[in-house]
Write an enzyme that holds these catalytic residues in place. Structure first.
Site, short mmCIF file in Angstrom:
data_model
loop_
_atom_site.label_atom_id
_atom_site.label_comp_id
_atom_site.label_asym_id
_atom_site.label_seq_id
_atom_site.Cartn_x
_atom_site.Cartn_y
_atom_site.Cartn_z
N ASN A 65 0.87 -1.18 0.00
CA ASN A 65 0.00 0.00 0.00
C ASN A 65 0.90 1.23 0.00
O ASN A 65 1.47 1.58 1.03
CB ASN A 65 -0.90 -0.03 1.25
CG ASN A 65 -1.74 1.22 1.37
OD1 ASN A 65 -1.79 2.04 0.46
ND2 ASN A 65 -2.40 1.37 2.51
N TRP A 66 1.01 1.86 -1.16
CA TRP A 66 1.94 3.01 -1.27
C TRP A 66 1.34 4.29 -0.73
O TRP A 66 2.01 5.32 -0.69
CB TRP A 66 2.35 3.20 -2.74
CG TRP A 66 3.20 2.10 -3.29
CD1 TRP A 66 3.78 1.08 -2.61
CD2 TRP A 66 3.57 1.91 -4.67
NE1 TRP A 66 4.49 0.26 -3.47
CE2 TRP A 66 4.39 0.75 -4.73
CE3 TRP A 66 3.31 2.60 -5.85
CZ2 TRP A 66 4.92 0.28 -5.93
CZ3 TRP A 66 3.85 2.14 -7.04
CH2 TRP A 66 4.65 0.98 -7.08
N LYS A 67 0.07 4.27 -0.37
CA LYS A 67 -0.59 5.47 0.17
C LYS A 67 -0.36 6.66 -0.76
O LYS A 67 -0.42 6.50 -1.97
CB LYS A 67 -0.12 5.73 1.61
CG LYS A 67 -0.28 4.46 2.46
CD LYS A 67 -0.17 4.67 3.93
CE LYS A 67 -0.33 3.33 4.63
NZ LYS A 67 -0.41 3.45 6.07
N GLU A 84 -5.85 -5.12 10.21
CA GLU A 84 -4.85 -4.10 10.50
C GLU A 84 -5.27 -3.31 11.75
O GLU A 84 -6.12 -2.43 11.66
CB GLU A 84 -4.75 -3.12 9.33
CG GLU A 84 -4.32 -3.75 8.02
CD GLU A 84 -3.74 -2.71 7.08
OE1 GLU A 84 -2.55 -2.81 6.78
OE2 GLU A 84 -4.46 -1.79 6.69
N GLY A 120 4.53 1.54 4.95
CA GLY A 120 5.84 2.21 4.93
C GLY A 120 6.96 1.37 4.34
O GLY A 120 7.75 1.85 3.52
N HIS A 176 -9.79 0.93 4.15
CA HIS A 176 -8.52 1.08 4.85
C HIS A 176 -8.70 2.01 6.06
O HIS A 176 -9.52 2.93 6.02
CB HIS A 176 -7.45 1.64 3.91
CG HIS A 176 -6.10 1.69 4.56
ND1 HIS A 176 -5.70 2.76 5.33
CD2 HIS A 176 -5.11 0.79 4.61
CE1 HIS A 176 -4.49 2.50 5.81
NE2 HIS A 176 -4.11 1.31 5.39
N SER A 200 2.79 -2.06 10.48
CA SER A 200 4.22 -2.07 10.82
C SER A 200 4.94 -3.37 10.47
O SER A 200 5.85 -3.79 11.19
CB SER A 200 4.42 -1.70 12.29
OG SER A 200 4.00 -0.37 12.53
N GLY A 243 1.79 2.30 10.78
CA GLY A 243 2.72 3.42 10.68
C GLY A 243 3.36 3.83 12.00
O GLY A 243 3.99 4.87 12.09
P1 PGA Z 1 2.34 0.33 7.72
O1 PGA Z 1 0.92 0.53 6.99
O2 PGA Z 1 2.95 -0.92 7.17
O3 PGA Z 1 3.12 1.57 7.37
O4 PGA Z 1 2.06 0.21 9.18
C1 PGA Z 1 0.08 -0.57 6.72
C2 PGA Z 1 -1.16 -0.09 6.04
O5 PGA Z 1 -1.62 1.02 6.30
O6 PGA Z 1 -1.74 -0.81 5.20
#
Ligand code: PGA
Length: 251
Positions: free
Chosen positions: A9-11, A168, A235, A96, A213, A174
């Protein structure tokens, strides 16, 4: 056997040029593996570039981070499932945590989006998970089941078998914090029991990813847990090298 799924997930990162460079680097070093798929969720503007860079690799697939449930119309800023498909998307994230908690998306919104995705032929990845306050209050399992039940209501077996679930915990996204392995197993076992009890064989076949994470250093520990069928990574998916370290975990 449920094929393992590693999802990036590159956001709100990596524009079209970055997406092309990333996919070029990734596919050069990642060889197709049995029972393993890798899906990428770039921002909408980079979907087409990423999809073109991943074409001719059946194990690599590109999706959008969100869709709106209407197929077309006056909905400024929104992207529909048919438009995402035209750009080369084959999947979409739904619900999400950032959509829910930053943009105010409701359980009912996730139900409509999931239906629209399936109707258009996109593979939905339904994200569920509790906030820290909900966990501290002992409501984790209730929240997860509420989110699942709301989004999946009304679907039949054929549709369900195309849905992926991602657990999640909001407080792990994050933050560098992860639940203990025992906590992950508790929730994943619970989701698996719920899906199987409600949907039988279709529920048994649905993949349940862990997200929050995940990084190269903890991927193996998290991904070898019971009923964890892969990872949704934010991330640590932004650099092809880091994500390679996860997608190739426990080989
Ligand atoms: P993260 O994000 O790996 O940076 O914790 C996961 C996500 O939001 O899908």
């Amino acid at each position: 056997m449920r094929p393992l799924l590693f999802a990036a997930n590159w956001k709100m990162h990596l524009g079209p040029d970055d997406a092309r460079a990333y996919l070029k680097a990734f596919r050069a070093r990642y060889n197709r593996r049995e029972h393993r798929e890798v899906w990428f969720f770039p921002p909408a503007v980079s979907v087409e570039a990423a999809a073109q860079s991943a074409r001719d690799r059946a194990d690599l697939l590109v999706g959008t981070q969100d869709i709106y449930w209407e197929p077309k119309g006056a909905f400024t800023g929104a992207v529909s499932a048919p438009l995402a498909l035209q750009a080369g998307a084959r999947a979409t994230l739904i619900g999400h945590s950032e959509r829910r908690h930053v943009f105010g998306e409701t359980d009912d919104d996730t139900r409509r989006k999931l239906g629209a995705a399936l109707g258009a032929g996109l593979l939905p990845v339904l994200c569920v998970g509790e906030t820290l306050a909900e966990r501290d209050a002992g409501h984790t399992l209730a929240v997860v089941i509420r989110q699942l039940a709301a989004a999946l209501s009304g679907l039949d077996g054929a549709a369900l078998s195309r849905v992926v679930v991602a657990y999640e915990p909001v407080w792990a996204i994050g933050t560098g914090r992860t639940p203990t392995p025992a906590d992950v197993v508790e929730v994943h076992n619970f989701i698996r029991e719920h899906l199987t009890a409600r949907f039988g064989a279709a529920g048994e076949g649905m993949r349940v990813l862990y997200g929050g994470s995940v990084k190269p250093s903890n991927a193996k520990e998290l991904l070898t847990l019971a009923n964890v069928d892969g990872a949704l990574v934010g991330g640590a998916s932004l650099k092809a090298d880091d994500f390679l370290g996860i997608a190739a975990a426990y080989m």
